[in-house]
Design a protein around this motif. Structure first.
Motif, PDB file in Angstrom:
ATOM      1  N   GLY A 186     -50.060  47.816  83.190  1.00  0.00           N
ATOM      2  CA  GLY A 186     -49.567  46.527  83.676  1.00  0.00           C
ATOM      3  C   GLY A 186     -49.290  46.554  85.205  1.00  0.00           C
ATOM      4  O   GLY A 186     -49.282  45.473  85.777  1.00  0.00           O
ATOM      5  N   ASP A 187     -48.562  47.547  85.545  1.00  0.00           N
ATOM      6  CA  ASP A 187     -48.170  47.656  86.956  1.00  0.00           C
ATOM      7  C   ASP A 187     -49.502  47.367  87.959  1.00  0.00           C
ATOM      8  O   ASP A 187     -49.488  46.620  88.942  1.00  0.00           O
ATOM      9  CB  ASP A 187     -47.474  48.857  87.554  1.00  0.00           C
ATOM     10  CG  ASP A 187     -45.809  48.609  87.116  1.00  0.00           C
ATOM     11  OD1 ASP A 187     -45.675  47.697  86.581  1.00  0.00           O
ATOM     12  OD2 ASP A 187     -45.489  49.683  86.949  1.00  0.00           O
ATOM     13  N   THR A 209     -52.499  46.350  87.277  1.00  0.00           N
ATOM     14  CA  THR A 209     -53.169  44.772  87.310  1.00  0.00           C
ATOM     15  C   THR A 209     -52.395  44.028  87.739  1.00  0.00           C
ATOM     16  O   THR A 209     -52.982  42.723  88.070  1.00  0.00           O
ATOM     17  CB  THR A 209     -53.599  44.644  85.729  1.00  0.00           C
ATOM     18  OG1 THR A 209     -52.647  44.596  84.843  1.00  0.00           O
ATOM     19  CG2 THR A 209     -54.469  45.659  85.172  1.00  0.00           C
ATOM     20  N   ARG A 210     -51.301  44.098  88.118  1.00  0.00           N
ATOM     21  CA  ARG A 210     -50.358  43.117  88.611  1.00  0.00           C
ATOM     22  C   ARG A 210     -50.676  42.699  90.050  1.00  0.00           C
ATOM     23  O   ARG A 210     -50.321  41.736  90.485  1.00  0.00           O
ATOM     24  CB  ARG A 210     -48.989  43.255  88.360  1.00  0.00           C
ATOM     25  CG  ARG A 210     -47.808  42.472  88.810  1.00  0.00           C
ATOM     26  CD  ARG A 210     -46.630  42.811  88.503  1.00  0.00           C
ATOM     27  NE  ARG A 210     -46.277  43.654  86.990  1.00  0.00           N
ATOM     28  CZ  ARG A 210     -45.349  43.249  86.275  1.00  0.00           C
ATOM     29  NH1 ARG A 210     -44.286  42.611  86.652  1.00  0.00           N
ATOM     30  NH2 ARG A 210     -45.526  44.091  84.919  1.00  0.00           N
ATOM     31  N   PHE A 211     -51.466  43.672  90.725  1.00  0.00           N
ATOM     32  CA  PHE A 211     -51.713  43.236  92.051  1.00  0.00           C
ATOM     33  C   PHE A 211     -53.042  42.975  92.332  1.00  0.00           C
ATOM     34  O   PHE A 211     -53.852  43.239  91.873  1.00  0.00           O
ATOM     35  CB  PHE A 211     -51.243  44.699  92.748  1.00  0.00           C
ATOM     36  CG  PHE A 211     -49.852  45.059  92.720  1.00  0.00           C
ATOM     37  CD1 PHE A 211     -48.939  44.607  93.096  1.00  0.00           C
ATOM     38  CD2 PHE A 211     -49.470  46.072  91.868  1.00  0.00           C
ATOM     39  CE1 PHE A 211     -47.584  44.636  93.048  1.00  0.00           C
ATOM     40  CE2 PHE A 211     -48.124  46.307  91.621  1.00  0.00           C
ATOM     41  CZ  PHE A 211     -47.356  45.648  92.172  1.00  0.00           C
ATOM     42  N   ARG A 215     -42.007  48.031  91.080  1.00  0.00           N
ATOM     43  CA  ARG A 215     -43.279  47.242  90.360  1.00  0.00           C
ATOM     44  C   ARG A 215     -44.354  47.385  91.742  1.00  0.00           C
ATOM     45  O   ARG A 215     -44.300  46.346  92.301  1.00  0.00           O
ATOM     46  CB  ARG A 215     -42.970  45.440  90.411  1.00  0.00           C
ATOM     47  CG  ARG A 215     -42.077  45.733  89.065  1.00  0.00           C
ATOM     48  CD  ARG A 215     -42.927  45.737  87.896  1.00  0.00           C
ATOM     49  NE  ARG A 215     -41.926  45.882  86.547  1.00  0.00           N
ATOM     50  CZ  ARG A 215     -42.254  46.400  85.473  1.00  0.00           C
ATOM     51  NH1 ARG A 215     -43.068  47.257  85.349  1.00  0.00           N
ATOM     52  NH2 ARG A 215     -41.253  46.460  84.423  1.00  0.00           N
ATOM     53  N   SER A 216     -44.907  48.417  91.551  1.00  0.00           N
ATOM     54  CA  SER A 216     -46.033  48.402  92.661  1.00  0.00           C
ATOM     55  C   SER A 216     -46.781  49.805  92.360  1.00  0.00           C
ATOM     56  O   SER A 216     -46.709  50.012  91.249  1.00  0.00           O
ATOM     57  CB  SER A 216     -45.132  48.884  94.007  1.00  0.00           C
ATOM     58  OG  SER A 216     -44.744  49.975  94.097  1.00  0.00           O
TER      59      SER A 216
END
Length: 93
Positions: free
Chosen positions: A88-89, A91-93, A41-42
């Motif tokens: 999704g990955d 925008t997670r950061f 997840r990066s």
């Protein structure tokens, strides 16, 4: 010259290269990219999914004229799903 002709001409050497690889290499690379994309997840996971989406999209584009509509729909859905995971990955950061 049409875009399809240009893409097919430029893709020919890569397709021949991929065809000459041992039969286990391509599925292994796809599996590694999928595992990295799903479990890391990066930005690395997002990049793996983007690479996989580009690769699948390229193959879908090359095979598009000879496919029935159901196969076309599945290829589009797979590319969209991979891109959704990548976004999704990102925008997670």
């Amino acid at each position: 010259m049409a875009l399809r002709d240009v893409v097919e001409r430029h893709s020919a050497t890569t397709v021949v290269f991929l065809h000459r690889l041992p039969p286990w290499v391509l599925p292994l690379v796809v599996a590694v990219l999928m595992v990295v994309g799903l479990f890391v997840r990066s930005w690395a996971g997002a990049l793996a999914m983007l690479v996989l989406a580009l690769f699948l999209g390229w193959f879908a584009y090359l095979s598009w004229p000879g496919l029935p509509w159901t196969a076309r729909l599945l290829r589009v859905a797979a590319v969209v799903l991979l891109l959704a995971f990548a976004v999704g990955d990102i925008t997670r950061f």
